[in-house]
Write a protein that holds these residues in place. Structure first.
Motif, PDB file in Angstrom:
ATOM      1  N   THR A  85       0.806  -1.225   0.000  1.00 42.02           N
ATOM      2  CA  THR A  85       0.000   0.000   0.000  1.00 42.02           C
ATOM      3  C   THR A  85       0.837   1.272   0.000  1.00 42.02           C
ATOM      4  N   MET A  86       2.008   1.262   0.630  1.00 39.10           N
ATOM      5  CA  MET A  86       2.826   2.453   0.855  1.00 39.10           C
ATOM      6  C   MET A  86       1.972   3.592   1.424  1.00 39.10           C
ATOM      7  N   LEU A 110      11.441   2.164   3.874  1.00 38.27           N
ATOM      8  CA  LEU A 110      11.600   2.151   5.327  1.00 38.27           C
ATOM      9  C   LEU A 110      11.438   3.547   5.907  1.00 38.27           C
ATOM     10  N   ARG A 111      12.019   4.541   5.260  1.00 38.34           N
ATOM     11  CA  ARG A 111      11.932   5.913   5.759  1.00 38.34           C
ATOM     12  C   ARG A 111      10.479   6.370   5.876  1.00 38.34           C
ATOM     13  N   GLY A 113       7.954   4.414   6.398  1.00 37.75           N
ATOM     14  CA  GLY A 113       7.415   3.703   7.549  1.00 37.75           C
ATOM     15  C   GLY A 113       7.848   4.315   8.867  1.00 37.75           C
ATOM     16  N   VAL A 114       9.113   4.703   8.968  1.00 33.21           N
ATOM     17  CA  VAL A 114       9.614   5.317  10.196  1.00 33.21           C
ATOM     18  C   VAL A 114       8.867   6.622  10.482  1.00 33.21           C
ATOM     19  N   LEU A 115       8.633   7.426   9.451  1.00 32.70           N
ATOM     20  CA  LEU A 115       7.872   8.662   9.627  1.00 32.70           C
ATOM     21  C   LEU A 115       6.451   8.379  10.101  1.00 32.70           C
ATOM     22  N   ALA A 116       5.941   7.195   9.734  1.00 32.39           N
ATOM     23  CA  ALA A 116       4.592   6.803  10.149  1.00 32.39           C
ATOM     24  C   ALA A 116       4.558   6.167  11.529  1.00 32.39           C
TER      25      ALA A 116
END
Length: 303
Positions: A85-86, A110-111, A113-116
């Protein structure tokens, strides 16, 4: 439309959407994501250009709960693949539902995801170039509590990691998973002697810490139950044998060994084989990502 001055956090949480995006009405002016519901656009009334993907809220909630329960009932954890989904909002829904972490295909993903808010992640791919290693090191240094493990499948990759590390003042020790591959596949070691030899090299290297074993069974999916079951069983038997050999030789450098598998088609066939008996605890981590939003006909035939 008046000028909108937004912080970086706002741009991430509430991005500006407009006619440069697929599915957005070409004649409409840009709006923030949070304002979409106020535009009065209705898909079935023809307000949106086609084709457009539709997420059904009820099905989404059901899938989140169903897959988490599937993993929990088998003593497994879930780190669904974020590339499906990103979507930062859906990442959070998955974490809130109980996911152990998220999986990504690259440091770039990954970046996001980390922000999320993701703080445990697998990169189901080889990380080896200087820009990616530097990017991962930066994320680890800047994000409190972040844990990331990526895949290694060759001595050549290990040497690249070590060469990059030699140029850094205070490089991290990267957590890695040994990838078990299949014949004709893109990545992964092909046989047990090769796998154990690589595990010894990883254990001896100051650049990495071997924390588990990984495989991806989805490359061989056919849709025929007997064929797929035999393929999944054979692959997981190899994973278990390599894990047992590494454990017996003291090659794991962790209190808890990660064993990870599970694409979106055959996760039910590998789930029972993801917690081999070792001298230390084992965390089985499924990476299936398409359970949340998927091509219903395709996966209905496979699962």
């Amino acid at each position: 439309m008046p000028a909108v001055h937004a912080t970086a956090a706002t741009e991430f949480e509430d991005p500006l959407l407009g006619p440069w995006l697929k599915g957005f009405p070409p004649a409409a002016g840009p709006v923030r994501r949070s304002q979409l519901a106020h535009q009065g656009w209705r898909l079935l009334d023809g307000h949106l250009p086609l084709p457009v993907a539709v997420l059904k809220a009820g099905a989404l909630a059901h899938n989140l709960g169903w897959m988490q329960a599937f993993a929990r009932e088998r003593g497994l954890d879930l780190a669904p693949h974020g590339k499906t989904t990103m979507s930062p909002q859906l990442f959070r829904r998955q974490l809130d539902a109980g996911a152990w972490g998220l999986t990504f295909a690259s440091v770039f993903q990954l970046r996001v995801g980390v922000l999320a808010g993701v703080r445990r992640a697998l990169i189901a791919n080889q990380v080896q170039t200087d820009p990616d290693l530097a990017g991962l090191a930066r994320l680890l240094a800047q994000t409190a509590g972040l844990r990331v493990a990526f895949l290694v499948d060759s001595i050549a990759q290990l040497r690249q990691i070590e060469a990059w590390r030699a140029t850094q003042r205070q490089p991290p020790v990267f957590e890695v998973l040994l990838e078990i591959g299949v014949a004709g596949g893109r990545t992964g070691v092909r046989d047990q002697p090769q796998a154990v030899a690589l595990a010894r090299a990883l254990h001896a290297s100051p650049a990495v810490r071997l924390v588990g074993i990984e495989c991806y069974e989805g490359l061989a999916v056919t849709g025929d139950d007997d064929t797929d079951r035999a393929t999944a069983d054979a692959l997981m038997a190899r994973v278990q044998a390599v894990a047992a050999d590494c454990d017996a030789q003291g090659l794991f450098e962790t209190d808890e060994v990660i064993v990870s598998a599970g694409g979106s088609a055959l996760f039910d066939l590998v789930a029972a084989r993801m917690r081999p008996t070792l001298s230390r605890p084992v965390r089985g981590v499924l990476r299936s990502g398409c359970y949340i939003t998927h091509d219903h006909g395709h996966y209905r035939r496979l699962v």
